[in-house]
Scaffold this motif. Sequence first.
Motif, PDB file in Angstrom:
ATOM      1  N   THR A   2       6.571 -13.187 -71.503  1.00  0.00           N
ATOM      2  CA  THR A   2       7.877 -12.588 -71.743  1.00  0.00           C
ATOM      3  C   THR A   2       7.666 -11.200 -72.326  1.00  0.00           C
ATOM      4  OG1 THR A   2       8.102 -13.313 -74.041  1.00  0.00           O
ATOM      5  CG2 THR A   2       8.816 -14.862 -72.335  1.00  0.00           C
ATOM      6  N   ASN A   3       8.756 -10.451 -72.396  1.00  0.00           N
ATOM      7  CA  ASN A   3       8.677  -9.134 -73.005  1.00  0.00           C
ATOM      8  C   ASN A   3       8.824  -9.218 -74.514  1.00  0.00           C
ATOM      9  OD1 ASN A   3       8.364  -7.907 -70.537  1.00  0.00           O
ATOM     10  ND2 ASN A   3      10.557  -7.636 -70.227  1.00  0.00           N
ATOM     11  N   LYS A   4       9.194 -10.372 -75.031  1.00  0.00           N
ATOM     12  CA  LYS A   4       9.413 -10.542 -76.458  1.00  0.00           C
ATOM     13  C   LYS A   4       8.062 -10.571 -77.176  1.00  0.00           C
ATOM     14  CE  LYS A   4      12.711 -13.252 -77.975  1.00  0.00           C
ATOM     15  NZ  LYS A   4      13.523 -14.386 -78.454  1.00  0.00           N
ATOM     16  N   PRO A   5       7.895  -9.730 -78.199  1.00  0.00           N
ATOM     17  CA  PRO A   5       6.640  -9.781 -78.965  1.00  0.00           C
ATOM     18  C   PRO A   5       6.458 -11.158 -79.591  1.00  0.00           C
ATOM     19  CG  PRO A   5       7.996  -7.893 -79.602  1.00  0.00           C
ATOM     20  CD  PRO A   5       8.827  -8.744 -78.707  1.00  0.00           C
ATOM     21  N   PHE A   6       5.199 -11.557 -79.736  1.00  0.00           N
ATOM     22  CA  PHE A   6       4.861 -12.872 -80.264  1.00  0.00           C
ATOM     23  C   PHE A   6       3.915 -12.723 -81.451  1.00  0.00           C
ATOM     24  CE2 PHE A   6       1.804 -16.553 -79.786  1.00  0.00           C
ATOM     25  CZ  PHE A   6       2.572 -17.443 -80.513  1.00  0.00           C
ATOM     26  N   VAL A   7       4.336 -13.243 -82.600  1.00  0.00           N
ATOM     27  CA  VAL A   7       3.593 -13.120 -83.846  1.00  0.00           C
ATOM     28  C   VAL A   7       3.285 -14.512 -84.387  1.00  0.00           C
ATOM     29  CG1 VAL A   7       3.800 -12.327 -86.245  1.00  0.00           C
ATOM     30  CG2 VAL A   7       4.640 -10.889 -84.385  1.00  0.00           C
ATOM     31  N   VAL A   8       2.117 -14.648 -85.002  1.00  0.00           N
ATOM     32  CA  VAL A   8       1.753 -15.882 -85.687  1.00  0.00           C
ATOM     33  C   VAL A   8       1.711 -15.596 -87.184  1.00  0.00           C
ATOM     34  CG1 VAL A   8      -0.169 -17.461 -86.146  1.00  0.00           C
ATOM     35  CG2 VAL A   8       0.498 -16.973 -83.799  1.00  0.00           C
ATOM     36  N   VAL A   9       2.297 -16.515 -87.962  1.00  0.00           N
ATOM     37  CA  VAL A   9       2.301 -16.428 -89.418  1.00  0.00           C
ATOM     38  C   VAL A   9       1.459 -17.585 -89.946  1.00  0.00           C
ATOM     39  CG1 VAL A   9       3.722 -16.446 -91.503  1.00  0.00           C
ATOM     40  CG2 VAL A   9       4.640 -15.469 -89.376  1.00  0.00           C
ATOM     41  N   VAL A  10       0.441 -17.267 -90.748  1.00  0.00           N
ATOM     42  CA  VAL A  10      -0.418 -18.298 -91.333  1.00  0.00           C
ATOM     43  C   VAL A  10      -0.317 -18.187 -92.852  1.00  0.00           C
ATOM     44  CG1 VAL A  10      -2.726 -19.293 -91.416  1.00  0.00           C
ATOM     45  CG2 VAL A  10      -1.998 -18.034 -89.372  1.00  0.00           C
TER      46      VAL A  10
END
Length: 128
Positions: A3-11
């Motif tokens: 997708t064009n939506k940015p994807f972030v991971v939070v740890v």
Amino acid sequence: MGTNKPFVVVVDDDASVGRAIRRLLRSVGIAADTYTSGDEFLDVLSATPSYRPDCVILDVQMPGSNGIEVQRRLAGGAVPVIFITAHDDAGVRETALAAGARAYLRKPFNDVLFIRTVCAVLGIAAPL
């Protein structure tokens, strides 16, 4: 993610912090997953080659693999890292930034500053 939506991971080992950050990111159109340990995130990352976040937000102090260790393990993957911590330590901050972290924020942080920082790291315009 396709997708064009940015994807972030939070740890972050504090699940409530992870949920709050995920809600904040989603409120500005950034997709986010959360993990409560560095080891859990690294396991998913190694088991799923197609799982590639655009940015990883790491708590510094966590049981098991702490944020600095997770950053070291990500070094070859060129995934931008932002550190968040309640225990600001100049030596840790210098280590993280010298190893390539794009930002280092002290908790509690201002939501607008946080979103602007994440957007800058992702190379997108901040909506705030």
